[in-house]
Design an enzyme around this catalytic site. Structure first.
Site, PDB file in Angstrom:
ATOM      1  N   ASP A 148       0.872  -1.382   0.076  1.00  0.00           N
ATOM      2  CA  ASP A 148      -0.048  -0.062  -0.035  1.00  0.00           C
ATOM      3  C   ASP A 148       0.956   1.378   0.141  1.00  0.00           C
ATOM      4  O   ASP A 148       1.020   1.872   1.141  1.00  0.00           O
ATOM      5  CB  ASP A 148      -1.056  -0.065   1.336  1.00  0.00           C
ATOM      6  CG  ASP A 148      -2.111   0.859   1.264  1.00  0.00           C
ATOM      7  OD1 ASP A 148      -2.219   1.550   0.041  1.00  0.00           O
ATOM      8  OD2 ASP A 148      -2.715   1.136   2.297  1.00  0.00           O
ATOM      9  N   HIS A 229      -7.990   0.586   7.386  1.00  0.00           N
ATOM     10  CA  HIS A 229      -8.398   1.885   7.058  1.00  0.00           C
ATOM     11  C   HIS A 229      -9.651   2.331   7.431  1.00  0.00           C
ATOM     12  O   HIS A 229     -10.506   1.655   7.503  1.00  0.00           O
ATOM     13  CB  HIS A 229      -8.238   2.123   5.392  1.00  0.00           C
ATOM     14  CG  HIS A 229      -6.846   1.684   4.874  1.00  0.00           C
ATOM     15  ND1 HIS A 229      -6.660   1.209   3.404  1.00  0.00           N
ATOM     16  CD2 HIS A 229      -5.650   1.698   5.185  1.00  0.00           C
ATOM     17  CE1 HIS A 229      -5.621   0.985   3.120  1.00  0.00           C
ATOM     18  NE2 HIS A 229      -4.804   1.158   4.474  1.00  0.00           N
ATOM     19  N   GLU A 232     -12.920   8.928  10.205  1.00  0.00           N
ATOM     20  CA  GLU A 232     -13.505   8.943  11.707  1.00  0.00           C
ATOM     21  C   GLU A 232     -13.602  10.440  12.084  1.00  0.00           C
ATOM     22  O   GLU A 232     -12.687  11.356  11.953  1.00  0.00           O
ATOM     23  CB  GLU A 232     -12.721   8.378  12.550  1.00  0.00           C
ATOM     24  CG  GLU A 232     -11.520   8.458  13.014  1.00  0.00           C
ATOM     25  CD  GLU A 232     -10.576   7.785  13.910  1.00  0.00           C
ATOM     26  OE1 GLU A 232     -11.058   6.022  13.761  1.00  0.00           O
ATOM     27  OE2 GLU A 232      -9.897   8.027  14.443  1.00  0.00           O
ATOM     28  N   HIS A 258      -7.316   7.370   7.230  1.00  0.00           N
ATOM     29  CA  HIS A 258      -6.059   6.304   7.057  1.00  0.00           C
ATOM     30  C   HIS A 258      -6.527   5.634   5.755  1.00  0.00           C
ATOM     31  O   HIS A 258      -7.376   4.717   6.075  1.00  0.00           O
ATOM     32  CB  HIS A 258      -5.939   5.785   8.319  1.00  0.00           C
ATOM     33  CG  HIS A 258      -4.877   4.525   8.179  1.00  0.00           C
ATOM     34  ND1 HIS A 258      -5.193   3.263   8.755  1.00  0.00           N
ATOM     35  CD2 HIS A 258      -3.656   4.574   7.648  1.00  0.00           C
ATOM     36  CE1 HIS A 258      -4.009   2.747   8.412  1.00  0.00           C
ATOM     37  NE2 HIS A 258      -3.148   3.382   7.620  1.00  0.00           N
ATOM     38  N   MET A 375      -9.835   1.900  17.315  1.00  0.00           N
ATOM     39  CA  MET A 375     -11.180   2.565  16.913  1.00  0.00           C
ATOM     40  C   MET A 375     -11.567   3.326  18.536  1.00  0.00           C
ATOM     41  O   MET A 375     -12.527   3.963  18.487  1.00  0.00           O
ATOM     42  CB  MET A 375     -12.175   1.664  16.539  1.00  0.00           C
ATOM     43  CG  MET A 375     -12.453   0.535  17.053  1.00  0.00           C
ATOM     44  SD  MET A 375     -13.730  -0.510  16.463  1.00  0.00           S
ATOM     45  CE  MET A 375     -12.825  -1.190  15.235  1.00  0.00           C
ATOM     46  N   HIS A 396       3.604   3.899  13.433  1.00  0.00           N
ATOM     47  CA  HIS A 396       2.906   4.612  12.682  1.00  0.00           C
ATOM     48  C   HIS A 396       1.636   4.262  13.176  1.00  0.00           C
ATOM     49  O   HIS A 396       0.460   4.439  12.703  1.00  0.00           O
ATOM     50  CB  HIS A 396       3.022   3.996  11.439  1.00  0.00           C
ATOM     51  CG  HIS A 396       2.474   2.741  11.209  1.00  0.00           C
ATOM     52  ND1 HIS A 396       2.558   1.407  11.779  1.00  0.00           N
ATOM     53  CD2 HIS A 396       1.543   2.462  10.057  1.00  0.00           C
ATOM     54  CE1 HIS A 396       1.999   0.413  11.545  1.00  0.00           C
ATOM     55  NE2 HIS A 396       1.407   0.702  10.263  1.00  0.00           N
ATOM     56  N   GLY A 399      -0.147  -0.808  16.565  1.00  0.00           N
ATOM     57  CA  GLY A 399       0.367  -2.332  16.204  1.00  0.00           C
ATOM     58  C   GLY A 399      -0.549  -3.383  16.970  1.00  0.00           C
ATOM     59  O   GLY A 399      -1.094  -3.286  17.817  1.00  0.00           O
TER      60      GLY A 399
END
Length: 474
Positions: A148, A229, A232, A258, A375, A396, A399
């Site tokens: 990606d 992805h 939100e 994202h 989330m 990032h 994880g």
């Protein structure tokens, strides 16, 4: 519960006749006997569309490897690895799985490697581990960048107070559904299609291979993928005035997204990885780290294609955010964007290197970035400290601490709904594999990288949209 899944069911969700279909059918019928048929088909489709996401999964790993290994392996002379590679810094080593460190150890043995680092959210990937940072000497590794390409975070901060969101939840939900589209293969048709200057990029005429991807890129512009992805709504809190962004202390409504370069990036990654393997044969343990010399035509071609995919990913976020700004109104106080799954030309130890950040955030001195949690867990707007040992990088995200199939087998819908309710989060879409409990504690991850970034603001999710099954919406 007998799922009664057949080969025809798997063919219907995109599998093709052959040994991979047989392996997928065996897993579906023997490993998920007690699971609902729809849930099993959803995870099987997600594995087909995003095999790289299942490489650290105890059940799905053989299938994921088989699908990715369809890329042919070259037969030219093998390039030897370095016997005694340099050391590298690991952040949060106590909660990083062995598979990730093994992959990083292998990457450090490449003859083109200059330096490396492993971020605290690291887990096993394909080629370079997710959370791996690798600086190379005049070489670029397609699987060091990832599938990606240019996957990124984008944040828009509005001048709208927090209470306005709570008073207008129905409107925010309606527009979030109306202005976004998720899932592998999904795109817009006809007048729905968005326009953007990136579609006029000269790089689309780079080669016939790239040119034939233009129509697909046009259709998917402004859409999001599956897997983890999301788009939100949430509340971002600044504890003090930030001069760089010119945002005062307070709590504001913010939009966070994202996703990456969609089918364009995935197709580029597959094509150039295959080409790299044909030109650069490495020992079996390192074959997925095949690289291009930057002085070759192939190296320059991939570099331009990678940058095109990165620009396209940025354009997708720009389209999504502009649609939402138009729908919700209000003034924009600030925008922040950063990306991973990419390679940059940077000076390290006095020399120009190609820095690959696969699932790692750029964190040069003063550089802003966004590190999400889950989330229900907070994300953080951060400012890099420019730490050389990390090659100017940070994590990032949080994880994963639980593989996707482990999450599906061990987490119930009731448990997931309870956690969402506890944190007052409205979820639209997503499967059990994205449940908050499947992720590491973001606060633990942030504590492991205090020397890498400073926290500028805290983002709390309130309304999250993801693909229903990680691939395609109903």
């Amino acid at each position: 519960m007998n799922t009664k899944i057949t080969g025809a069911d798997l063919l219907a969700i995109g599998y093709k006749e052959g040994s991979i279909l047989g392996l997928a059918l065996e897993i579906a019928t023997t490993k998920f006997e007690d699971k609902d048929r729809k849930e099993v088909l959803a995870v099987m489709k997600k594995a087909r569309d995003y095999p790289e996401n299942f490489l650290d999964d105890e059940i799905m790993e053989p299938l994921a490897k088989a699908m990715i290994e369809e890329v042919t392996t070259p037969k030219n002379e093998t390039i030897p690895l370095i016997a005694n590679p340099a050391d590298y810094k690991i952040y949060g080593a106590e909660f990083i799985e062995e598979g990730a460190t093994k992959q990083m150890n292998t990457a450090m043995k490449l003859p083109v490697t200059a330096a490396g680092a492993l971020m605290p959210d690291a887990h096993q990937g394909y080629g370079l581990p997710i959370g791996g940072v690798l600086a190379t000497k005049n070489a670029i590794i397609p699987y060091g960048v990832g599938v990606d390409i240019g996957c990124r975070m984008a944040l828009t901060i509005f001048d709208i107070p927090e209470q306005h969101f709570h008073d207008n939840v129905a409107k925010f939900k309606r527009e979030l559904i109306a202005q976004t589209k998720f899932g592998a293969g999904n795109g817009f048709k006809g007048k729905e299609k968005a326009d953007h200057a990136v579609l006029d990029s000269k790089e689309f005429n780079l080669t016939p291979f790239i040119k034939q991807l233009h129509d697909r890129a046009y259709a998917q512009l402004g859409t999001s993928g599956g897997g983890n992805h999301f788009v939100e709504w949430g509340i971002i809190e600044f504890n003090e005035h930030d001069e760089m962004l010119n945002v005062d202390k307070g709590r504001y409504i913010a939009l966070l997204s994202h996703s990456g370069s969609r089918g364009l990036g995935a197709t580029i990654a597959g094509h150039y990885t295959k080409l790299a393997k044909e030109l650069c044969k490495l020992p079996d343990e390192a074959k997925n780290l095949a690289y291009f010399d930057m002085n070759t035509a192939e190296g320059q071609e991939y570099w331009m294609a990678m940058n095109l995919a990165g620009d396209y990913a940025s354009a997708c976020h720009e389209v999504i955010h502009q649609k939402m700004i138009n729908a919700i109104g209000g003034n924009v106080l600030a925008k922040v964007e950063n990306h991973h799954n990419f390679a940059w030309k940077e000076i390290h130890n006095g020399e120009e290197t190609i820095v690959h950040r696969k699932g790692a955030t750029p964190a040069g001195k003063g550089v802003l970035g966004i590190i999400p949690g889950s989330m229900t867990a907070p994300g953080f707007l951060v400012r890099g400290k420019g730490d050389e040992s990390s090659i100017n990088s940070a994590s990032h995200g949080a994880g994963r601490q639980m593989s996707r199939t482990a999450a599906i087998k061990n987490i119930t819908k009731d448990q997931m709904h309870a956690v969402l309710k506890e944190h007052d989060v409205m979820l639209i879409g997503a499967g059990l594999d994205e449940a908050p409990m499947a992720y590491k504690d973001i606060n633990t991850v942030m504590a492991a990288q205090t020397e890498l970034v400073d926290i500028v603001a805290k983002f709390t999710p309130k309304m999250v949209r993801m693909a229903d099954d990680g691939s395609r919406e109903d």
